[in-house]
Write an enzyme that holds these catalytic residues in place. Structure first.
Site, PDB file in Angstrom:
ATOM      1  N   ASP A  57      38.841  33.619  37.465  1.00  0.00           N
ATOM      2  CA  ASP A  57      37.699  34.549  36.953  1.00  0.00           C
ATOM      3  C   ASP A  57      38.394  35.403  35.465  1.00  0.00           C
ATOM      4  O   ASP A  57      37.003  35.711  34.267  1.00  0.00           O
ATOM      5  CB  ASP A  57      36.376  35.837  38.144  1.00  0.00           C
ATOM      6  CG  ASP A  57      37.616  37.417  38.456  1.00  0.00           C
ATOM      7  OD1 ASP A  57      38.999  37.044  38.051  1.00  0.00           O
ATOM      8  OD2 ASP A  57      37.160  38.177  38.496  1.00  0.00           O
ATOM      9  N   SER A  58      39.762  34.922  34.796  1.00  0.00           N
ATOM     10  CA  SER A  58      39.724  34.817  33.833  1.00  0.00           C
ATOM     11  C   SER A  58      39.230  33.997  32.909  1.00  0.00           C
ATOM     12  O   SER A  58      40.141  34.496  32.199  1.00  0.00           O
ATOM     13  CB  SER A  58      41.444  34.687  33.535  1.00  0.00           C
ATOM     14  OG  SER A  58      41.764  33.258  34.764  1.00  0.00           O
ATOM     15  N   ASP A  96      37.711  32.050  41.880  1.00  0.00           N
ATOM     16  CA  ASP A  96      37.015  33.336  42.329  1.00  0.00           C
ATOM     17  C   ASP A  96      35.742  33.492  42.583  1.00  0.00           C
ATOM     18  O   ASP A  96      35.395  32.945  41.953  1.00  0.00           O
ATOM     19  CB  ASP A  96      37.685  34.805  40.901  1.00  0.00           C
ATOM     20  CG  ASP A  96      39.379  34.696  41.209  1.00  0.00           C
ATOM     21  OD1 ASP A  96      39.906  35.042  42.161  1.00  0.00           O
ATOM     22  OD2 ASP A  96      39.372  34.400  40.204  1.00  0.00           O
ATOM     23  N   LYS A 126      38.638  33.147  46.147  1.00  0.00           N
ATOM     24  CA  LYS A 126      39.953  34.333  46.179  1.00  0.00           C
ATOM     25  C   LYS A 126      39.037  35.527  46.252  1.00  0.00           C
ATOM     26  O   LYS A 126      37.765  35.423  45.300  1.00  0.00           O
ATOM     27  CB  LYS A 126      40.895  34.633  45.351  1.00  0.00           C
ATOM     28  CG  LYS A 126      41.638  35.561  45.504  1.00  0.00           C
ATOM     29  CD  LYS A 126      42.885  35.589  44.223  1.00  0.00           C
ATOM     30  CE  LYS A 126      42.571  34.995  43.077  1.00  0.00           C
ATOM     31  NZ  LYS A 126      42.358  36.137  42.534  1.00  0.00           N
ATOM     32  N   GLU A 128      38.921  40.172  45.612  1.00  0.00           N
ATOM     33  CA  GLU A 128      39.688  41.009  44.830  1.00  0.00           C
ATOM     34  C   GLU A 128      39.890  42.723  45.710  1.00  0.00           C
ATOM     35  O   GLU A 128      38.389  42.859  46.866  1.00  0.00           O
ATOM     36  CB  GLU A 128      39.123  41.670  43.240  1.00  0.00           C
ATOM     37  CG  GLU A 128      39.667  40.752  42.986  1.00  0.00           C
ATOM     38  CD  GLU A 128      39.711  41.168  41.379  1.00  0.00           C
ATOM     39  OE1 GLU A 128      39.507  42.076  40.912  1.00  0.00           O
ATOM     40  OE2 GLU A 128      40.155  40.151  40.515  1.00  0.00           O
ATOM     41  N   GLU A 195      49.554  41.585  42.587  1.00  0.00           N
ATOM     42  CA  GLU A 195      49.299  41.301  40.853  1.00  0.00           C
ATOM     43  C   GLU A 195      50.135  42.785  40.447  1.00  0.00           C
ATOM     44  O   GLU A 195      49.058  43.512  40.764  1.00  0.00           O
ATOM     45  CB  GLU A 195      48.318  41.159  40.352  1.00  0.00           C
ATOM     46  CG  GLU A 195      47.913  41.033  38.269  1.00  0.00           C
ATOM     47  CD  GLU A 195      46.654  40.962  38.696  1.00  0.00           C
ATOM     48  OE1 GLU A 195      45.614  39.980  39.375  1.00  0.00           O
ATOM     49  OE2 GLU A 195      46.623  40.710  36.567  1.00  0.00           O
TER      50      GLU A 195
HETATM   51  O1  KIV Z   1      41.622  35.570  37.261  1.00  0.00           O
HETATM   52  C1  KIV Z   1      43.052  35.197  37.631  1.00  0.00           C
HETATM   53  O2  KIV Z   1      43.263  34.481  36.666  1.00  0.00           O
HETATM   54  C2  KIV Z   1      43.474  35.797  38.161  1.00  0.00           C
HETATM   55  C3  KIV Z   1      45.085  35.058  38.001  1.00  0.00           C
HETATM   56  C4  KIV Z   1      45.479  36.608  37.558  1.00  0.00           C
HETATM   57  C5  KIV Z   1      45.532  35.672  39.947  1.00  0.00           C
HETATM   58  O3  KIV Z   1      42.890  36.116  39.367  1.00  0.00           O
END
Ligand code: KIV
Length: 277
Positions: A57-58, A96, A126, A128, A195
């Site tokens: 989600d980055s 994510d 994924k 969190e 992280e």
């Molecule tokens: O969204 C992302 O890029 C991440 C990484 C920093 C692990 O969750």
């Protein structure tokens, strides 16, 4: 050739699965994970041999220009994941679940995870969080969907933390993380991202479970490492945390290339006769 070299070479030829990652951890072979958001980059990263591609989600930051990961939607994540999956032949693709698509209830979480799996062709999701996400993780893994956890600095909670500083330096938060990683393993996670936590804590957490851990700003004690590809390639000039190692300066390379193109256009040097019909 050592036994380790043989098994790594054999793994390189095959599709990476959650089982492959488990074997890599058991054999002590570090796992290389990077983010990807589009077809062209995913194809290059996959062919370069990266083990896991995270449709992170980055994307909210590096693709859309938002300050945080919170605004990105499930529709947008599905789109990015579809693009990445089309470019991948070997890597495991993890997506994510974005903010607001799993926190409401485990039922909502399962619905979001199923949508990602059905519409994108990705291999895992994924999520969190520790204790607060356990019920959802259990429900999703029971539905047959592989889940990767994410502890430490969890960017979707940035407004709760109020800062992107290293997490779990204090004993209370470190203890919480020690308990959370065990809960994640028990709930069925096949791996966990750690992280921005102290290296000693990441090593201890890794040693306390049998699933692979993937570190970002978490030192050498993890089973593998992940970076945001845009950071590694030097595309994100104004983001310089200690944990990023830049392997290229693509911002500079692109600027030079584009300035060359502009100059050629201005001087009517481009296109040449050979580039015309
Ligand atoms: O969204 C992302 O890029 C991440 C990484 C920093 C692990 O969750």
């Amino acid at each position: 050739m050592s036994t380790q070299t043989v098994s790594v070479a054999a793994a390189a030829a095959k599709r990476v699965t959650t089982q492959t990652l488990q074997e890599m951890r058991a054999e002590g072979v570090p796992i290389a994970m990077l983010t990807a958001y589009d077809y062209t980059s995913a194809r290059i990263l996959d062919e370069a041999g990266v083990d896991v591609l995270l449709v992170g989600d980055s994307a909210s930051n590096v693709m859309a220009g938002h300050e945080t990961t919170l605004p990105i939607t499930l529709d947008q994540m599905v789109y990015h994941a579809q693009c990445v999956v089309r470019g991948v032949g070997r890597a495991l693709v993890v997506v994510d679940l974005p903010f607001g698509t799993y926190q409401g209830s485990s039922r909502e979480a399962l619905r979001s995870a199923i949508r990602v799996m059905k519409e994108t062709g990705a291999h895992a999701i994924k999520i969190e969080g520790g204790q607060a996400s356990i019920e959802s993780i259990r429900r999703i893994t029971e539905a047959g969907i592989p889940v990767m956890g994410h502890l430490g600095l969890t960017p979707q909670s940035i407004y709760k933390f109020g800062t992107y500083k290293v997490r779990a330096r204090e004993e209370e938060e470190a203890d919480e993380l020690r308990q959370d990683i065990v809960l994640l393993e028990q709930a069925g996670c096949f791996g966990v991202v750690l992280e921005k936590i102290p290296a000693s804590l990441a090593r201890e957490a890794t040693d306390s479970v049998s699933i692979p851990t993937i570190g970002i700003g978490a030192g050498q004690g993890c089973s593998g490492q992940v970076l945001v590809t845009h950071d590694l390639l030097g595309l994100t000039k104004d983001f310089n945390p200690r944990f990023v190692r830049r392997y290229a300066d693509l911002a500079e390379t692109i600027t030079t290339a584009v300035q060359g193109y502009i100059a050629d256009v201005r001087e009517r040097d481009f296109p040449s006769e050979g580039e015309s019909y």
